[in-house]
Write an enzyme that holds these catalytic residues in place. Structure first.
Site, PDB file in Angstrom:
ATOM      1  N   ASP A  62      46.640  48.840  32.025  1.00  0.00           N
ATOM      2  CA  ASP A  62      45.339  48.182  31.985  1.00  0.00           C
ATOM      3  C   ASP A  62      45.579  46.817  31.358  1.00  0.00           C
ATOM      4  OD1 ASP A  62      42.818  47.191  31.481  1.00  0.00           O
ATOM      5  OD2 ASP A  62      42.092  48.971  30.428  1.00  0.00           O
ATOM      6  N   ASN A  89      48.837  40.096  39.533  1.00  0.00           N
ATOM      7  CA  ASN A  89      47.872  40.196  40.624  1.00  0.00           C
ATOM      8  C   ASN A  89      46.533  40.790  40.195  1.00  0.00           C
ATOM      9  OD1 ASN A  89      47.015  40.682  43.597  1.00  0.00           O
ATOM     10  ND2 ASN A  89      47.047  42.747  42.718  1.00  0.00           N
ATOM     11  N   SER A 135      43.463  31.237  43.000  1.00  0.00           N
ATOM     12  CA  SER A 135      42.454  31.086  44.051  1.00  0.00           C
ATOM     13  C   SER A 135      42.109  29.611  44.195  1.00  0.00           C
ATOM     14  CB  SER A 135      41.195  31.871  43.678  1.00  0.00           C
ATOM     15  OG  SER A 135      40.097  31.502  44.485  1.00  0.00           O
ATOM     16  N   ALA A 185      31.975  32.702  36.631  1.00  0.00           N
ATOM     17  CA  ALA A 185      33.009  33.181  35.713  1.00  0.00           C
ATOM     18  C   ALA A 185      34.347  33.298  36.426  1.00  0.00           C
ATOM     19  CB  ALA A 185      32.595  34.540  35.148  1.00  0.00           C
ATOM     20  N   TYR A 186      34.329  33.687  37.688  1.00  0.00           N
ATOM     21  CA  TYR A 186      35.571  33.810  38.453  1.00  0.00           C
ATOM     22  C   TYR A 186      36.267  32.454  38.540  1.00  0.00           C
ATOM     23  CZ  TYR A 186      38.747  35.040  42.265  1.00  0.00           C
ATOM     24  OH  TYR A 186      39.872  35.256  43.040  1.00  0.00           O
ATOM     25  N   LYS A 190      40.004  31.339  36.869  1.00  0.00           N
ATOM     26  CA  LYS A 190      41.126  30.848  37.662  1.00  0.00           C
ATOM     27  C   LYS A 190      41.511  29.419  37.244  1.00  0.00           C
ATOM     28  CE  LYS A 190      41.675  34.568  40.103  1.00  0.00           C
ATOM     29  NZ  LYS A 190      42.865  35.437  39.957  1.00  0.00           N
TER      30      LYS A 190
END
Length: 263
Positions: A62, A89, A135, A185-186, A190
């Site tokens: 985790d 990943n 990303s 937030a994503y 990144k």
């Protein structure tokens, strides 16, 4: 591609891109440590790859738990394992946007790769490869000047961590937009991961470790959705390429379809 030797560890390897990266690395001849938080799903994925004749071992992990990370590192150390490749990943993309989403996203997508990498660094072989699955959302283009100047060029690692925590606090306090933060937030996670990649590439250059970020594109996974334009095989290609670079390969770059793209 020619056969590649050594051991690779892939986080979030039980499905989607992570699973396909494990498969492709195994087919190249690497011993693969497939790690995942979900023990049942990780064991099932490992069994499927082993049925294909690949050398794959399941390792529970985790990335949001320092205890889990330490246990993994301790197990590998006891076995005398050395890593030729580490593919960070594991990541999440949550619905909505509030302080809880921001905190959980930063924990998984930024702090997770940071803590996993730092704990496993003593186990990395010389000329080892570290891959950050990033990303296009993390690109600097379109970012507010106020935030861009704080991540480009990247600050120290300690300052970068503090900046990510500041984002969560700004979302919690409702002042994130006034400070120039994106409402995603994503994206912020990144952005942080890309900055971390640049920092680690410089820090680890004396050890001849190659550290790169890769944008796999919009891939048909549970996260990407069925309408995505790329298959998991296509999405995994550049990740596997970065995980098997030769010693003279690039470091400190951001890549899509094996080509460098702007930060």
């Amino acid at each position: 591609m020619a056969k590649v030797t050594g051991t690779a560890l892939v986080t979030g390897g039980n499905r989607g891109l992570g699973l396909e990266v494990c498969r492709q690395l195994g087919r190249l001849g690497m011993r693969v440590l497939l790690s995942a938080r979900d023990i049942a799903a990780g064991a099932e994925a490992t069994a499927a790859l082993r049925s294909e004749g690949l050398e794959v071992t399941f390792e529970p992990l985790d990335v949001t738990s320092q205890e889990s990370i330490d246990k993994l590192a301790d197990r590998l150390e006891r076995q005398g394992l050395r890593l030729a490749s580490l593919v960070n990943n594991a990541a999440i993309a949550l619905q909505g946007f509030d302080a809880s989403v921001a905190e959980r996203t930063v924990a998984a997508n930024f702090l997770g790769p940071l803590h996993v990498t730092e704990r496993l660094l003593p186990l990395m072989e010389e000329h080892g490869r570290i891959v950050m699955v990033s990303s296009g959302a993390g690109e600097l283009e379109g970012l507010s000047p106020a935030i861009r100047q704080r991540v480009d060029p990247p600050p120290s690692k300690e300052e970068l961590v503090a900046l990510m925590h500041e984002f969560v606090d700004d979302v919690r306090g409702g002042g994130y937009a006034a400070k120039g933060w994106p409402g995603s937030a994503y994206r912020v996670s990144k952005l942080g991961l890309n900055a971390l990649t640049r920092l680690l590439a410089a820090e680890l250059k004396p050890r001849h470790l190659l550290v790169n970020a890769v944008c796999p594109g919009w891939v048909r996974t549970r996260m990407g959705g069925e309408g995505a334009s790329r298959s998991v095989e296509e999405g995994a290609d550049t990740l596997v390429w970065a995980a098997t670079l030769p010693p003279e390969g690039p470091s400190g770059g951001f890549f899509r379809e094996r080509r460098a793209i702007p930060w």
